[in-house]
Design a protein around this motif. Structure first.
Motif, short mmCIF file in Angstrom:
data_model
loop_
_atom_site.label_atom_id
_atom_site.label_comp_id
_atom_site.label_asym_id
_atom_site.label_seq_id
_atom_site.Cartn_x
_atom_site.Cartn_y
_atom_site.Cartn_z
N LEU A 322 -2.20 -7.09 4.73
CA LEU A 322 -1.89 -5.93 3.90
C LEU A 322 -2.57 -6.02 2.54
O LEU A 322 -3.07 -5.02 2.01
CB LEU A 322 -0.37 -5.81 3.71
CG LEU A 322 0.41 -5.02 4.77
CD1 LEU A 322 1.87 -4.95 4.41
CD2 LEU A 322 -0.16 -3.62 4.96
N VAL A 323 -2.61 -7.21 1.96
CA VAL A 323 -3.32 -7.39 0.69
C VAL A 323 -4.80 -7.08 0.88
O VAL A 323 -5.42 -6.37 0.07
CB VAL A 323 -3.13 -8.82 0.15
CG1 VAL A 323 -4.03 -9.06 -1.06
CG2 VAL A 323 -1.68 -9.06 -0.24
N GLY A 324 -5.38 -7.58 1.97
CA GLY A 324 -6.79 -7.32 2.25
C GLY A 324 -7.06 -5.84 2.44
O GLY A 324 -8.08 -5.31 1.96
N PHE A 325 -6.16 -5.15 3.14
CA PHE A 325 -6.33 -3.71 3.34
C PHE A 325 -6.29 -2.98 2.01
O PHE A 325 -7.12 -2.11 1.74
CB PHE A 325 -5.23 -3.19 4.27
CG PHE A 325 -5.19 -1.69 4.38
CD1 PHE A 325 -6.15 -1.02 5.13
CD2 PHE A 325 -4.22 -0.95 3.74
CE1 PHE A 325 -6.13 0.37 5.23
CE2 PHE A 325 -4.18 0.43 3.83
CZ PHE A 325 -5.15 1.09 4.58
N ALA A 326 -5.32 -3.33 1.16
CA ALA A 326 -5.21 -2.67 -0.14
C ALA A 326 -6.46 -2.90 -0.98
O ALA A 326 -6.97 -1.98 -1.64
CB ALA A 326 -3.97 -3.19 -0.87
N LEU A 327 -6.99 -4.11 -0.95
CA LEU A 327 -8.20 -4.41 -1.72
C LEU A 327 -9.41 -3.69 -1.14
O LEU A 327 -10.30 -3.27 -1.89
CB LEU A 327 -8.43 -5.91 -1.76
CG LEU A 327 -7.47 -6.70 -2.66
CD1 LEU A 327 -7.67 -8.20 -2.47
CD2 LEU A 327 -7.66 -6.31 -4.13
N ASP A 328 -9.46 -3.55 0.19
CA ASP A 328 -10.56 -2.80 0.79
C ASP A 328 -10.53 -1.35 0.33
O ASP A 328 -11.58 -0.75 0.04
CB ASP A 328 -10.47 -2.87 2.31
CG ASP A 328 -10.90 -4.22 2.88
OD1 ASP A 328 -11.55 -4.99 2.14
OD2 ASP A 328 -10.57 -4.50 4.05
N VAL A 329 -9.33 -0.76 0.29
CA VAL A 329 -9.19 0.63 -0.14
C VAL A 329 -9.66 0.79 -1.58
O VAL A 329 -10.45 1.69 -1.91
CB VAL A 329 -7.73 1.09 0.01
CG1 VAL A 329 -7.50 2.41 -0.73
CG2 VAL A 329 -7.36 1.24 1.48
N LEU A 330 -9.18 -0.09 -2.46
CA LEU A 330 -9.55 0.01 -3.86
C LEU A 330 -11.02 -0.35 -4.07
O LEU A 330 -11.71 0.26 -4.89
CB LEU A 330 -8.67 -0.91 -4.70
CG LEU A 330 -7.17 -0.57 -4.72
CD1 LEU A 330 -6.39 -1.63 -5.46
CD2 LEU A 330 -6.93 0.80 -5.33
N GLY A 331 -11.49 -1.35 -3.32
CA GLY A 331 -12.89 -1.75 -3.46
C GLY A 331 -13.85 -0.66 -3.04
O GLY A 331 -14.93 -0.49 -3.63
N ALA A 332 -13.50 0.11 -1.99
CA ALA A 332 -14.36 1.21 -1.56
C ALA A 332 -14.49 2.27 -2.64
O ALA A 332 -15.53 2.92 -2.77
CB ALA A 332 -13.79 1.83 -0.28
N ALA A 333 -13.44 2.44 -3.43
CA ALA A 333 -13.44 3.47 -4.47
C ALA A 333 -14.00 2.98 -5.80
O ALA A 333 -14.66 3.74 -6.52
CB ALA A 333 -12.02 3.99 -4.68
N PHE A 334 -13.77 1.71 -6.12
CA PHE A 334 -14.12 1.23 -7.46
C PHE A 334 -15.04 0.01 -7.46
O PHE A 334 -15.29 -0.56 -8.52
CB PHE A 334 -12.83 0.89 -8.23
CG PHE A 334 -11.92 2.07 -8.39
CD1 PHE A 334 -12.20 3.06 -9.30
CD2 PHE A 334 -10.79 2.20 -7.60
CE1 PHE A 334 -11.36 4.17 -9.45
CE2 PHE A 334 -9.95 3.29 -7.73
CZ PHE A 334 -10.24 4.28 -8.66
N GLY A 335 -15.54 -0.36 -6.30
CA GLY A 335 -16.47 -1.48 -6.24
C GLY A 335 -15.81 -2.73 -5.69
O GLY A 335 -14.72 -3.12 -6.13
#
Length: 419
Positions: A322-335
């Motif tokens: 779940l942490v990895g998914f959340a970071l993937d979502v944010l990373g796709a938007a903000f780097g």
């Protein structure tokens, strides 16, 4: 612990604490017993992970102008976000939506929810998926928001139940924490913690509660535990619950909705405080969606909300997934570089908690009418309360609060008539 009192309240969440305040006002001997090591239930505020208050569970004052916690927040000097929120951003997996795409997505969302509500008001107790038909281009966003609001997928949401909910546009955040507000509003009550109840014996003249700390006897019981706890048998009854009660608890399961809190070592977003972000993947529409609140309280942090069966499948792989998914979502938007700037993370686990077992209740298709059964007393001695019994405000904190007050009033009336 072996003791006797007039009323025992099982559960110290919003409903149990409300019942306790009413019983305290009546001057009646009572006790509240709670399975967890802290009170509050699904109303819980964390103040350490991000360095600012944020809610692990309920956060929004739904129907805020009529919500009793709005006045309580004012009286107790809790900050509430009454100002117009910043516009929600929509990320489509590889880029942000254009204004035209955002308008189209909003229009599709409105059509989906209008179809569900119209179907429910027409008395057709079918699944939401049957009411809305094939998804449009932004179907993943509608599916995600239905999951956020119901904690369930469209195949498991009753249109009649969904339409029964009283919704308004007055949804205000409790900036200092809704969980903290619930505890402050309750004040000092006789709560015994770390004391799960395993069975209510209703075979004798007095009710007998078997707990982890001994036996309690009483005249009336107010049960505020979740529908999942009763449906699973973690709280048993002897004799067993009548069939019509058991069916109702089973028909109102708690769905899946969790939060991932992420603290970064600097502002990685460049957005205003409390910016809202929705994220879906148009290339892979079956993937889980997410909603994030950026920079809560001005902290360099994000609260990522996930819900429904797609998110549940990710959670089954472990907290790290779940942490990895959340970071993937944010990373796709903000780097993707923000993944190296994480200082601290926390994942809620409502579904895994044995004395909660999920997020909030949603009636299964074809079973919306069973919610009303839980408002009936059992043997005129056992009264039920909780978010599932919030009537038109079910699944909310203030609905749970109202149900606790109503259950306490019913218990008091029953005691009075028995004299």
């Amino acid at each position: 612990m072996t003791a006797d009192t007039d009323v025992v309240v099982i559960g110290a969440g919003a409903a149990g604490l409300a019942a306790g305040t009413r019983l305290r006002q009546a001057g009646l001997p009572f006790r509240i017993i709670e399975a967890a090591s802290i009170p509050g239930g699904r109303a819980a505020t964390d103040t350490t992970t991000l360095g600012v208050p944020f809610d692990l569970g309920c956060h929004w004052l739904h129907d805020a102008r009529e919500n009793p916690f709005t006045a309580l927040a004012d009286r107790l000097a809790f900050k509430v976000g009454r100002n117009t929120p910043s516009a929600r951003r929509l990320h489509l997996g590889t880029r942000f939506a254009t204004p035209e795409e955002k308008a189209q997505a909003d229009a599709e969302m409105d059509q989906v929810f209008e179809a569900i509500i119209a179907t429910g008001r027409a008395g057709r107790d079918i699944a939401a998926s049957e009411a809305v038909g094939p998804p449009g281009r932004f179907g993943p966003l509608a599916r995600h928001w239905l999951a956020l609001m119901s904690a369930a997928g469209p195949d498991a949401v009753s249109c009649v139940d969904y339409a029964y909910y009283h919704d308004t546009d007055d949804n205000w955040p409790v900036l200092d924490g809704y969980g903290a507000l619930v505890l402050a509003a309750a004040g000092v009550l006789p709560v015994t913690l770390d004391c799960p109840v395993s069975r209510i014996d209703r075979s004798g003249t007095r009710l007998k509660l078997e707990t982890a700390q001994g036996v309690l006897t009483c005249r009336k019981v107010i049960v505020t535990v979740s529908t999942a706890v009763i449906a699973s048998g973690r709280l048993a009854f002897a004799p067993a619950l009548p069939v019509h009660f058991a069916e109702a608890f089973a028909a109102l399961p708690l769905g899946f909705a969790e939060k991932v809190a992420l603290l970064f070592d600097e502002d990685v977003f460049g957005m205003p405080e409390r910016t809202a972000l929705d994220a879906i993947d148009l290339v892979h529409p079956a993937r889980a969606g997410a909603s994030a609140l950026l920079k809560p309280g001005g902290a360099p942090a994000a609260l990522v909300h996930v819900a429904g069966p797609e998110a549940h499948a990710i959670a089954a792989e472990g907290e790290g997934a779940l942490v990895g998914f959340a970071l993937d979502v944010l990373g796709a938007a903000f780097g993707a570089g923000l993944k190296t700037r994480v200082k601290r993370s926390l994942v809620t686990r409502w579904a895994e908690m044995p004395y909660i077992g999920g997020a909030y209740s949603c009636a299964l298709p074809g079973h919306a009418a069973l919610r009303a059964r839980l408002h009936e007393p059992l043997d005129e001695r056992i009264f039920f309360a909780g978010e599932a019994l919030g009537r038109e405000a079910f699944s909310t904190c203030h609905g749970a609060h109202f149900s606790g007050l109503a259950a306490a009033d019913a218990a008091l009336a029953a005691l009075k008539s028995a004299r």
